[in-house]
Write a protein that holds these residues in place. Structure first.
Motif, short mmCIF file in Angstrom:
data_model
loop_
_atom_site.label_atom_id
_atom_site.label_comp_id
_atom_site.label_asym_id
_atom_site.label_seq_id
_atom_site.Cartn_x
_atom_site.Cartn_y
_atom_site.Cartn_z
N ALA A 1 -16.05 50.02 -68.06
CA ALA A 1 -15.61 50.67 -66.75
C ALA A 1 -16.23 49.66 -65.00
CB ALA A 1 -16.71 51.80 -67.01
N ARG A 2 -16.84 49.46 -65.65
CA ARG A 2 -17.26 48.19 -64.59
C ARG A 2 -15.39 47.64 -64.06
NH1 ARG A 2 -19.84 45.12 -66.68
NH2 ARG A 2 -21.79 46.15 -67.19
N THR B 1 -14.37 56.60 -79.74
CA THR B 1 -12.96 56.43 -80.95
C THR B 1 -11.59 55.97 -79.32
OG1 THR B 1 -12.13 56.76 -82.60
CG2 THR B 1 -14.18 54.94 -82.37
N PRO B 2 -11.09 57.02 -79.42
CA PRO B 2 -9.92 57.15 -78.76
C PRO B 2 -9.95 57.30 -77.62
CG PRO B 2 -10.10 59.18 -79.65
CD PRO B 2 -11.25 58.28 -79.94
N ILE B 3 -10.77 57.72 -76.83
CA ILE B 3 -11.11 57.74 -75.65
C ILE B 3 -11.84 56.18 -74.54
CG2 ILE B 3 -13.32 58.68 -73.19
CD1 ILE B 3 -11.68 60.49 -74.54
N ARG B 4 -12.84 55.31 -75.68
CA ARG B 4 -13.06 54.18 -75.48
C ARG B 4 -11.59 52.85 -75.32
NH1 ARG B 4 -11.33 49.09 -75.95
NH2 ARG B 4 -12.77 46.93 -75.65
N ALA B 5 -10.69 53.38 -76.19
CA ALA B 5 -9.43 52.68 -76.22
C ALA B 5 -8.40 53.58 -74.82
CB ALA B 5 -7.64 53.17 -77.07
N LEU B 6 -8.22 54.64 -74.22
CA LEU B 6 -7.62 54.90 -73.22
C LEU B 6 -8.51 54.13 -72.10
CD1 LEU B 6 -7.57 58.70 -74.35
CD2 LEU B 6 -5.98 57.46 -73.90
N LEU B 7 -9.72 54.21 -71.84
CA LEU B 7 -10.39 54.07 -71.01
C LEU B 7 -9.29 52.15 -70.69
CD1 LEU B 7 -12.85 53.71 -68.65
CD2 LEU B 7 -14.09 52.85 -70.36
N GLU B 8 -9.10 51.07 -71.84
CA GLU B 8 -8.54 50.43 -71.48
C GLU B 8 -7.19 50.34 -71.05
OE1 GLU B 8 -8.57 45.59 -74.13
OE2 GLU B 8 -8.88 48.06 -74.83
N ASP B 9 -6.43 51.31 -71.36
CA ASP B 9 -5.05 51.45 -70.85
C ASP B 9 -4.66 51.39 -69.74
OD1 ASP B 9 -2.26 52.13 -70.51
OD2 ASP B 9 -2.57 53.56 -71.82
N GLU B 10 -4.20 50.58 -69.03
CA GLU B 10 -3.99 50.10 -67.49
C GLU B 10 -3.42 50.71 -66.99
OE1 GLU B 10 -2.75 46.05 -67.41
OE2 GLU B 10 -4.69 45.54 -68.37
N VAL C 1 -12.91 59.66 -64.79
CA VAL C 1 -14.81 59.60 -64.89
C VAL C 1 -15.31 60.20 -66.54
CG1 VAL C 1 -16.29 61.45 -64.87
CG2 VAL C 1 -14.98 61.40 -62.87
N VAL C 2 -16.20 58.93 -67.40
CA VAL C 2 -16.13 59.33 -68.84
C VAL C 2 -17.68 59.81 -68.80
CG1 VAL C 2 -16.14 57.80 -71.33
CG2 VAL C 2 -15.29 56.41 -68.89
N LEU C 3 -18.05 60.58 -69.76
CA LEU C 3 -18.81 60.94 -70.68
C LEU C 3 -19.12 60.87 -71.81
CD1 LEU C 3 -18.58 65.26 -68.71
CD2 LEU C 3 -19.91 63.17 -67.77
N TYR C 4 -19.78 60.16 -72.22
CA TYR C 4 -20.00 60.22 -73.81
C TYR C 4 -21.13 60.74 -73.82
CZ TYR C 4 -20.19 57.13 -78.10
OH TYR C 4 -20.38 56.20 -79.19
N ARG C 5 -21.92 61.68 -74.70
CA ARG C 5 -22.63 62.81 -75.79
C ARG C 5 -22.66 62.05 -76.80
NH1 ARG C 5 -26.83 65.21 -75.75
NH2 ARG C 5 -26.93 67.41 -75.74
#
Length: 447
Positions: A374-375, A337-346, A353-357
């Protein structure tokens, strides 16, 4: 541009200033405490009671320090991070536990020594004095809190129950203050020492009331948050969308979390830490939770329009803590959840790079959103599946370097189950990723 010549961002001076201020406060007060012990108001009975007095004064100071660590003051949280402050709270708590054991033990030994009275026989005698009895009750409560904080016990106790037990710390504070009013002699040398001691306690209690009561009440009265929508993301995962007034004034950032309560749906003491699962846009907030405990399982039944009481935002797990241009985001399970939010942060620019386990692809919550983000961001997303066994250890130093060859040139953010997070941090240390580039969120919350 090669990895060797990538520009390094300047380390924020605010975090460094917060550390310096905190350590200066600690050392200055310790010096004052030691000076107070050199000229006591009344002489101790013997060496044993002198040791008991020394331990008692340090116990009082540790309790005051503990209040500051759990006060959730924005100045410290935004610069150091609530998770790290709570880690210090944990170790301070165990120091308090041992001081609580040793302080009365030496006092009892000191009183029993002259008449060679058995130490246990002194307990009923001293317990007849109300201030001493209150101190004993406080010691018992501290023992209960410490017992439930042991990792083996903590893993087996639901978060809601653990949090409720930790509310006993407020009873300990009241009992401890009353005990000091009547029994404290080490800080009663003169008016200056008394003014210092009670000033320290007034500051600690004031900080606690400000951070835990006044600020949350003011913010919730101002923003009037309510549930806008409840969306099932998976059979056991749900997202709750929250709206309110002037949410941009919360200054929430991607990667942060709130302590969430839903009055009318749950009891007031049932509070859970859930990260924002989307970058805040100033108009709404979103949390995503897995049904683990009673409160999280009940989110699915939240009626639209339910009042929301949120404390926060908390945490330094944000893009502002970066020291490098490029970033590695590592998520495990619902820790996405916080990783997804960070990926959206401009503001998180550079190469990502994102690793999802996860155990299986079906367990990958918000995977569609991650792929879309990611795209859009030009990031590389790796879904790592399967059981962690000898032949499948994606977070070993060798495998991490294989997935991200320039890992030492990146800031690394990791959030997931404790075992996974510890494994990643261990590998990062083995790979010599500098500490300032390692960011972890593990939710070791204080009461």
């Amino acid at each position: 541009m090669t990895t060797a010549t990538r520009p390094q961002l300047r380390l924020t001076g605010q975090a460094r200033a917060a550390y310096v201020l905190l350590w200066a406060f600690l050392l200055l007060n310790l010096v004052i405490v030691e000076l107070m012990l050199t000229r006591p108001n009344t002489p101790a009975h013997n060496t044993l009671t002198t040791i008991g007095r020394v331990l008692g004064l340090h116990l009082g100071f540790a309790l005051a320090l503990q209040l500051l660590l759990i006060a959730r003051l924005p100045f410290l949280d935004r610069r150091i991070g609530l998770d790290r402050l709570t880690g210090w709270h944990r170790w301070t708590g165990f120091a308090i536990f041992w001081l609580v054991l040793l302080h009365p033990t030496f006092v009892l030994l000191g009183y029993s020594q002259p008449g060679k009275i058995p130490i246990l026989s002194e307990i009923p005698t001293l317990a007849k004095q109300l201030p001493v009895a209150l101190g004993m009750i406080a010691a018992i409560l501290i023992g209960v809190i410490a017992a439930t904080s042991v990792r083996a016990v903590r893993k087996r106790v639901p978060y809601e129950a653990w949090h409720t037990i930790h509310l006993l710390v407020y009873a300990v504070i009241v009992l401890g203050v009353v005990h000091q009013v009547y029994e404290g002699s080490a800080f009663k040398t003169n008016n200056y020492t008394q003014a210092y001691w009670w000033g320290l306690w007034a500051f600690a209690i004031g900080a606690l009331l400000t951070g835990r009561v006044f600020l949350p009440l003011i913010r919730n009265l101002r923003h009037r948050m309510r549930v806008a929508a409840v969306v099932a993301e998976a059979p056991d995962v749900v997202s709750v969308h929250v709206t309110g007034r002037d949410l941009h004034k919360l200054h929430a950032r991607a990667g942060q979390f709130f302590l969430w309560r839903f009055p009318g749906h749950n009891r007031w003491w049932q509070v859970n830490p859930w990260s924002l699962s989307a970058a805040p846009d100033g108009h709404s907030l979103r949390l995503t939770a897995k049904a683990i405990g009673t409160t999280s399982a009940g989110l699915r039944d939240l009626p639209v329009g339910t009042r929301v009481f949120a404390e926060g935002p908390y945490g330094a797990f944000t893009a502002t803590g970066r020291t490098r241009t490029d970033t590695l985001l590592i998520a495990g399970g619902i820790g996405v959840t916080p990783i997804r939010a960070l990926l959206e942060d401009e503001s998180l620019d550079g190469d990502i790079v994102v690793l999802y386990r996860v155990r299986t692809p079906a367990d990958a919550v918000l995977l569609g959103e991650l792929r879309n983000l990611a795209r859009l961001r030009g990031a590389r997303l790796h879904l790592l599946t399967g059981r962690t066994v000898e032949g499948n250890q994606p977070f070993s130093p060798e495998n991490l370097r294989g997935l991200v060859p320039d890992i030492t040139e990146r800031d690394v953010y990791v959030c997931g189950p404790a075992a996974m997070t510890n494994a990643v941090l261990h590998s990062l240390r083995a790979l010599r990723v500098p500490a300032r580039q390692r960011h972890a969120e593990v939710f070791r919350l204080a009461a």
